[in-house]
Scaffold this active site. Structure first.
Site, PDB file in Angstrom:
ATOM      1  N   HIS A 123       5.711   7.580  -0.584  1.00  0.00           N
ATOM      2  CA  HIS A 123       6.449   6.653  -1.154  1.00  0.00           C
ATOM      3  C   HIS A 123       6.520   6.991  -2.816  1.00  0.00           C
ATOM      4  O   HIS A 123       5.735   7.232  -3.471  1.00  0.00           O
ATOM      5  CB  HIS A 123       5.592   5.328  -1.280  1.00  0.00           C
ATOM      6  CG  HIS A 123       5.678   4.539   0.090  1.00  0.00           C
ATOM      7  ND1 HIS A 123       5.721   3.281   0.276  1.00  0.00           N
ATOM      8  CD2 HIS A 123       6.156   4.890   1.219  1.00  0.00           C
ATOM      9  CE1 HIS A 123       5.871   2.799   1.608  1.00  0.00           C
ATOM     10  NE2 HIS A 123       6.240   4.286   2.199  1.00  0.00           N
ATOM     11  N   TYR A 162      -2.157   3.874 -10.461  1.00  0.00           N
ATOM     12  CA  TYR A 162      -1.821   3.593  -8.989  1.00  0.00           C
ATOM     13  C   TYR A 162      -1.717   5.010  -8.098  1.00  0.00           C
ATOM     14  O   TYR A 162      -2.469   5.043  -6.940  1.00  0.00           O
ATOM     15  CB  TYR A 162      -0.583   2.976  -8.717  1.00  0.00           C
ATOM     16  CG  TYR A 162      -0.345   2.283  -7.393  1.00  0.00           C
ATOM     17  CD1 TYR A 162      -1.029   1.145  -7.358  1.00  0.00           C
ATOM     18  CD2 TYR A 162       0.242   3.089  -6.531  1.00  0.00           C
ATOM     19  CE1 TYR A 162      -0.883   0.491  -6.044  1.00  0.00           C
ATOM     20  CE2 TYR A 162       0.504   2.326  -5.036  1.00  0.00           C
ATOM     21  CZ  TYR A 162      -0.298   1.163  -5.058  1.00  0.00           C
ATOM     22  OH  TYR A 162      -0.058   0.796  -3.559  1.00  0.00           O
ATOM     23  N   LYS A 165      -7.701   1.348  -4.260  1.00  0.00           N
ATOM     24  CA  LYS A 165      -8.700   2.723  -4.656  1.00  0.00           C
ATOM     25  C   LYS A 165      -9.718   2.759  -4.069  1.00  0.00           C
ATOM     26  O   LYS A 165     -10.209   4.042  -4.025  1.00  0.00           O
ATOM     27  CB  LYS A 165      -8.998   2.285  -6.239  1.00  0.00           C
ATOM     28  CG  LYS A 165      -7.844   2.338  -7.017  1.00  0.00           C
ATOM     29  CD  LYS A 165      -7.334   3.592  -7.616  1.00  0.00           C
ATOM     30  CE  LYS A 165      -6.074   3.530  -8.163  1.00  0.00           C
ATOM     31  NZ  LYS A 165      -5.299   4.313  -7.448  1.00  0.00           N
ATOM     32  N   TYR A 197       4.227  -6.108  -3.911  1.00  0.00           N
ATOM     33  CA  TYR A 197       3.015  -6.807  -4.293  1.00  0.00           C
ATOM     34  C   TYR A 197       3.823  -8.099  -4.790  1.00  0.00           C
ATOM     35  O   TYR A 197       4.405  -7.946  -5.929  1.00  0.00           O
ATOM     36  CB  TYR A 197       2.264  -6.190  -5.469  1.00  0.00           C
ATOM     37  CG  TYR A 197       1.458  -4.953  -4.932  1.00  0.00           C
ATOM     38  CD1 TYR A 197       2.230  -3.922  -4.712  1.00  0.00           C
ATOM     39  CD2 TYR A 197       0.099  -5.221  -4.884  1.00  0.00           C
ATOM     40  CE1 TYR A 197       1.283  -2.799  -4.038  1.00  0.00           C
ATOM     41  CE2 TYR A 197      -0.741  -4.364  -4.517  1.00  0.00           C
ATOM     42  CZ  TYR A 197      -0.150  -2.981  -3.845  1.00  0.00           C
ATOM     43  OH  TYR A 197      -0.933  -1.766  -3.581  1.00  0.00           O
ATOM     44  N   PRO A 238      -9.123  -4.862  -3.064  1.00  0.00           N
ATOM     45  CA  PRO A 238      -8.173  -3.748  -2.497  1.00  0.00           C
ATOM     46  C   PRO A 238      -6.987  -3.918  -3.098  1.00  0.00           C
ATOM     47  O   PRO A 238      -5.806  -2.924  -2.695  1.00  0.00           O
ATOM     48  CB  PRO A 238      -7.920  -4.194  -1.098  1.00  0.00           C
ATOM     49  CG  PRO A 238      -8.373  -5.635  -0.994  1.00  0.00           C
ATOM     50  CD  PRO A 238      -9.436  -5.985  -1.862  1.00  0.00           C
TER      51      PRO A 238
HETATM   52  P1  RFL Z   1     -17.084   2.791   4.986  1.00  0.00           P
HETATM   53  O1  RFL Z   1     -15.489   3.079   5.673  1.00  0.00           O
HETATM   54  O2  RFL Z   1     -17.387   1.449   5.155  1.00  0.00           O
HETATM   55  O3  RFL Z   1     -17.972   3.731   5.863  1.00  0.00           O
HETATM   56  C1  RFL Z   1     -19.391   3.542   6.104  1.00  0.00           C
HETATM   57  C2  RFL Z   1     -19.671   3.762   7.539  1.00  0.00           C
HETATM   58  O4  RFL Z   1     -21.139   3.916   7.410  1.00  0.00           O
HETATM   59  C3  RFL Z   1     -21.640   3.294   8.579  1.00  0.00           C
HETATM   60  N1  RFL Z   1     -23.033   2.613   8.507  1.00  0.00           N
HETATM   61  C4  RFL Z   1     -23.935   3.055   8.983  1.00  0.00           C
HETATM   62  N2  RFL Z   1     -24.239   4.158   9.609  1.00  0.00           N
HETATM   63  C5  RFL Z   1     -25.592   4.477  10.049  1.00  0.00           C
HETATM   64  N3  RFL Z   1     -26.492   3.493   9.832  1.00  0.00           N
HETATM   65  C6  RFL Z   1     -26.378   2.270   9.076  1.00  0.00           C
HETATM   66  N4  RFL Z   1     -27.300   1.536   8.458  1.00  0.00           N
HETATM   67  C7  RFL Z   1     -25.207   2.240   8.596  1.00  0.00           C
HETATM   68  N5  RFL Z   1     -24.461   1.027   7.808  1.00  0.00           N
HETATM   69  C8  RFL Z   1     -23.180   1.432   7.929  1.00  0.00           C
HETATM   70  C9  RFL Z   1     -20.510   2.179   8.910  1.00  0.00           C
HETATM   71  O5  RFL Z   1     -20.517   1.837  10.463  1.00  0.00           O
HETATM   72  C10 RFL Z   1     -19.318   2.771   8.654  1.00  0.00           C
HETATM   73  O6  RFL Z   1     -18.656   3.532   9.672  1.00  0.00           O
HETATM   74  O7  RFL Z   1     -17.374   3.533   3.615  1.00  0.00           O
HETATM   75  P2  RFL Z   1     -16.645   4.690   2.955  1.00  0.00           P
HETATM   76  O8  RFL Z   1     -16.727   6.135   3.974  1.00  0.00           O
HETATM   77  O9  RFL Z   1     -17.245   4.899   1.866  1.00  0.00           O
HETATM   78  O10 RFL Z   1     -15.161   4.580   2.847  1.00  0.00           O
HETATM   79  C11 RFL Z   1     -14.615   3.410   1.826  1.00  0.00           C
HETATM   80  C12 RFL Z   1     -13.346   2.955   2.270  1.00  0.00           C
HETATM   81  O11 RFL Z   1     -13.561   2.332   3.610  1.00  0.00           O
HETATM   82  C13 RFL Z   1     -13.101   1.783   1.754  1.00  0.00           C
HETATM   83  O12 RFL Z   1     -13.157   1.778   0.266  1.00  0.00           O
HETATM   84  C14 RFL Z   1     -11.534   1.337   1.696  1.00  0.00           C
HETATM   85  O13 RFL Z   1     -11.453   0.911   3.157  1.00  0.00           O
HETATM   86  C15 RFL Z   1     -11.286   0.052   0.950  1.00  0.00           C
HETATM   87  N6  RFL Z   1      -9.891  -0.418   0.988  1.00  0.00           N
HETATM   88  C16 RFL Z   1      -8.891   0.460   0.538  1.00  0.00           C
HETATM   89  N7  RFL Z   1      -8.843   1.773  -0.047  1.00  0.00           N
HETATM   90  C17 RFL Z   1      -7.946   2.427  -0.613  1.00  0.00           C
HETATM   91  O14 RFL Z   1      -8.138   3.454  -1.085  1.00  0.00           O
HETATM   92  N8  RFL Z   1      -6.530   2.042  -0.317  1.00  0.00           N
HETATM   93  C18 RFL Z   1      -6.126   0.795   0.252  1.00  0.00           C
HETATM   94  O15 RFL Z   1      -5.224   0.332   0.678  1.00  0.00           O
HETATM   95  C19 RFL Z   1      -7.590   0.012   0.842  1.00  0.00           C
HETATM   96  N9  RFL Z   1      -7.132  -1.152   1.282  1.00  0.00           N
HETATM   97  C20 RFL Z   1      -9.481  -1.590   1.852  1.00  0.00           C
HETATM   98  C21 RFL Z   1      -8.234  -1.705   1.739  1.00  0.00           C
HETATM   99  C22 RFL Z   1     -10.419  -2.097   2.299  1.00  0.00           C
HETATM  100  C23 RFL Z   1     -10.087  -3.249   3.160  1.00  0.00           C
HETATM  101  N10 RFL Z   1     -11.377  -3.859   3.743  1.00  0.00           N
HETATM  102  C24 RFL Z   1     -11.307  -4.433   5.079  1.00  0.00           C
HETATM  103  C25 RFL Z   1     -12.725  -3.873   3.145  1.00  0.00           C
HETATM  104  C26 RFL Z   1      -7.849  -3.050   2.620  1.00  0.00           C
HETATM  105  C27 RFL Z   1      -8.871  -3.686   3.225  1.00  0.00           C
HETATM  106  C28 RFL Z   1      -8.436  -4.915   3.987  1.00  0.00           C
HETATM  107  C1  PHB Z   2      -2.634  -1.433   3.103  1.00  0.00           C
HETATM  108  O1  PHB Z   2      -1.513  -0.965   3.603  1.00  0.00           O
HETATM  109  O2  PHB Z   2      -3.607  -1.555   3.804  1.00  0.00           O
HETATM  110  C2  PHB Z   2      -2.696  -1.643   1.641  1.00  0.00           C
HETATM  111  C3  PHB Z   2      -1.924  -1.233   0.823  1.00  0.00           C
HETATM  112  C4  PHB Z   2      -1.914  -1.456  -0.782  1.00  0.00           C
HETATM  113  C5  PHB Z   2      -3.127  -2.114  -1.062  1.00  0.00           C
HETATM  114  C6  PHB Z   2      -4.079  -2.494  -0.059  1.00  0.00           C
HETATM  115  C7  PHB Z   2      -3.901  -2.388   1.141  1.00  0.00           C
HETATM  116  O3  PHB Z   2      -3.198  -2.494  -2.457  1.00  0.00           O
END
Ligand code: RFL
Ligand code: PHB
Length: 390
Positions: A72, A381, A293, A197, A289
């Site tokens: 994008h 971004y 990032k 957004y 989110p």
């Molecule tokens: P994770 O993905 O949480 O992975 C951690 C892993 O550790 C496991 N774990 C354990 N394993 C063994 N023993 C234990 N005691 C443990 N405790 C936990 C867990 O089961 C899991 O598998 O962390 P990591 O690898 O640091 O990755 C970070 C990302 O997942 C997170 O920052 C993003 O998802 C945040 N986020 C977004 N980030 C972006 O860069 N772009 C986005 O568009 C974006 N959108 C989002 C998001 C996060 C969201 N949620 C649900 C929090 C949108 C949403 C809705």
């Molecule tokens: C997504 O597609 O899940 C998404 C996109 C942009 C954001 C957060 C989540 O800022």
């Protein structure tokens, strides 16, 4: 059992670290509490910065991303009855974002690790870290013991690694927001080509996507919102009310495949290391989110950790490892600010706060009319350059 680096958590941080270490000839074992199926199906982030895409491609795990990811060149800010495009091709030429689900990144990394003979253990219970302030740290889990040179805490915000650091060592910085996001995945063609957004007096909404058939949406809701109060019809009605605010825009609706509520938080723990334990990704820091990032920061951390560990194994010097936290935190704090700022700009904090409301509109007008302000948003971004270890 013995390995060089014991990695806790098979999210993007732990899996990519294991893969990057293997490319440098460094062994690791990944211990994950959940099942492989769960890790591969967890719907979360969707936006990859240019640097994340480049990192995955350079590491040899970008083939499907290149085929199926959606590049994008801009995003839309929608408010006050009009849409305003932030044009990356003009503001930050050569840099863009790619929409590709986090669970797809996770699937690709798991497949690459297993194909390379990697040791990934799913559904491990009772992970505990020991002797992290000595040069012989070890991890116990499910009655087994893993001795290692280093431990990487990649186990997310609720993991065991950060709490293993003795009290008083870490300084924690935190901000909570008076709202959460209700996110859905739906079987419907995206109604727009780029992310929208939207700021409205009813609250924030985001239109995103995963493919030409699947859309992803988020709605600002109350922090303690009960998902049971949101039947599909109510979700679509609210998305329409917040997105159909510009002439001619019609929101296509379809089957909702998945829904969930995510609390919003900003959090940083400093330093990101203690003895032989190094934290990476959400284990050390969380962003709301709105700036997309979180996943990208996790990638930036493990790039630096790989460099520092490779230096240690190559030269015996801990100099780069010593600088790990400082090098990460510089970029982490910039992303903290950007994520807080995007969140503040686009959400309703207090519907009675008319002054706050006008400040938001004033800043949105500035960002969508001044090329300098738009360039600030765009460069953050698509992702600022990576830091380096000193
Ligand atoms: P994770 O993905 O949480 O992975 C951690 C892993 O550790 C496991 N774990 C354990 N394993 C063994 N023993 C234990 N005691 C443990 N405790 C936990 C867990 O089961 C899991 O598998 O962390 P990591 O690898 O640091 O990755 C970070 C990302 O997942 C997170 O920052 C993003 O998802 C945040 N986020 C977004 N980030 C972006 O860069 N772009 C986005 O568009 C974006 N959108 C989002 C998001 C996060 C969201 N949620 C649900 C929090 C949108 C949403 C809705
Ligand atoms: C997504 O597609 O899940 C998404 C996109 C942009 C954001 C957060 C989540 O800022």
């Amino acid at each position: 059992m013995r390995t060089q680096v014991g990695i806790i958590g098979a999210g993007p941080a732990g899996l990519l670290l294991s893969h990057l270490l293997q490319l440098r000839g460094i062994e690791s074992v990944v211990l994950e509490r959940r099942s492989r199926d769960h890790a591969e199906k967890r719907v979360r982030a969707g936006v990859l910065e240019q640097g994340t895409v480049d990192t995955l491609i350079a590491a040899g795990v970008g083939d499907r991303l290149r085929r199926e990811g959606l590049p994008h060149q801009g995003i839309e800010l929608r408010y006050g009855g009009a849409g305003h495009r932030i044009a990356f091709e003009k503001l930050v030429p050569g840099r863009a974002i790619t929409v590709y689900g986090q669970q797809e990144v996770v699937k690709d990394l798991i497949a690459a690790r297993l194909a390379g003979g990697g040791d990934l253990r799913f559904e491990v219970d009772d992970v505990a870290l020991h002797a992290i302030d000595t040069d012989r740290p070890y991890v116990t889990f499910g009655g087994e013991r893993l001795d290692c040179d280093f431990i990487a805490g990649c186990d997310g915000f609720h993991g065991v690694s950060r709490p293993s650091i003795p009290e008083g060592v870490l300084t924690e910085y935190e901000r909570e927001y008076p709202f959460a996001w209700l996110g859905i995945l739906a079987r419907v063609k995206p109604s727009a080509e780029e992310l929208i957004y939207a700021r409205t007096s009813r609250g924030f909404a985001l239109h995103s996507m995963r493919s030409s058939e699947i859309s992803r949406f988020y709605l600002q809701v109350a922090p303690d919102e009960d998902i049971a109060a949101w039947p599909d019809d109510r979700i679509w009605a609210e998305l329409r009310a917040r997105l159909e605010t510009v002439p001619g825009f019609v929101l296509a609706t379809g089957e909702i495949l998945e829904k969930g509520v995510t609390p919003m938080r900003s959090f940083v723990a400093e330093p990101m290391q203690y003895g032989r334990l190094f934290l990476a990704g959400d284990a050390a820091h969380i962003v709301p989110p709105t700036g997309a990032k979180g996943l990208n920061l996790a990638v930036a951390d493990v790039r630096l950790l790989t460099e520092a560990l490779a230096h240690w194994y190559g030269t015996g010097s801990g100099e780069l490892l010593d600088g790990y936290s400082k090098a990460c935190l510089k970029r982490v704090w910039r992303a903290q600010h950007f994520s807080w700022w995007m969140t503040t700009l686009l959400h309703t904090f207090d519907s009675d706060d008319a002054y706050g409301h006008r400040l938001q509109l004033s800043y949105l007008d500035y960002v969508t009319s001044s090329e300098a302000a738009a360039a600030t948003l765009a460069e953050n971004y698509v992702g600022l350059p990576y830091g380096s270890l000193e």
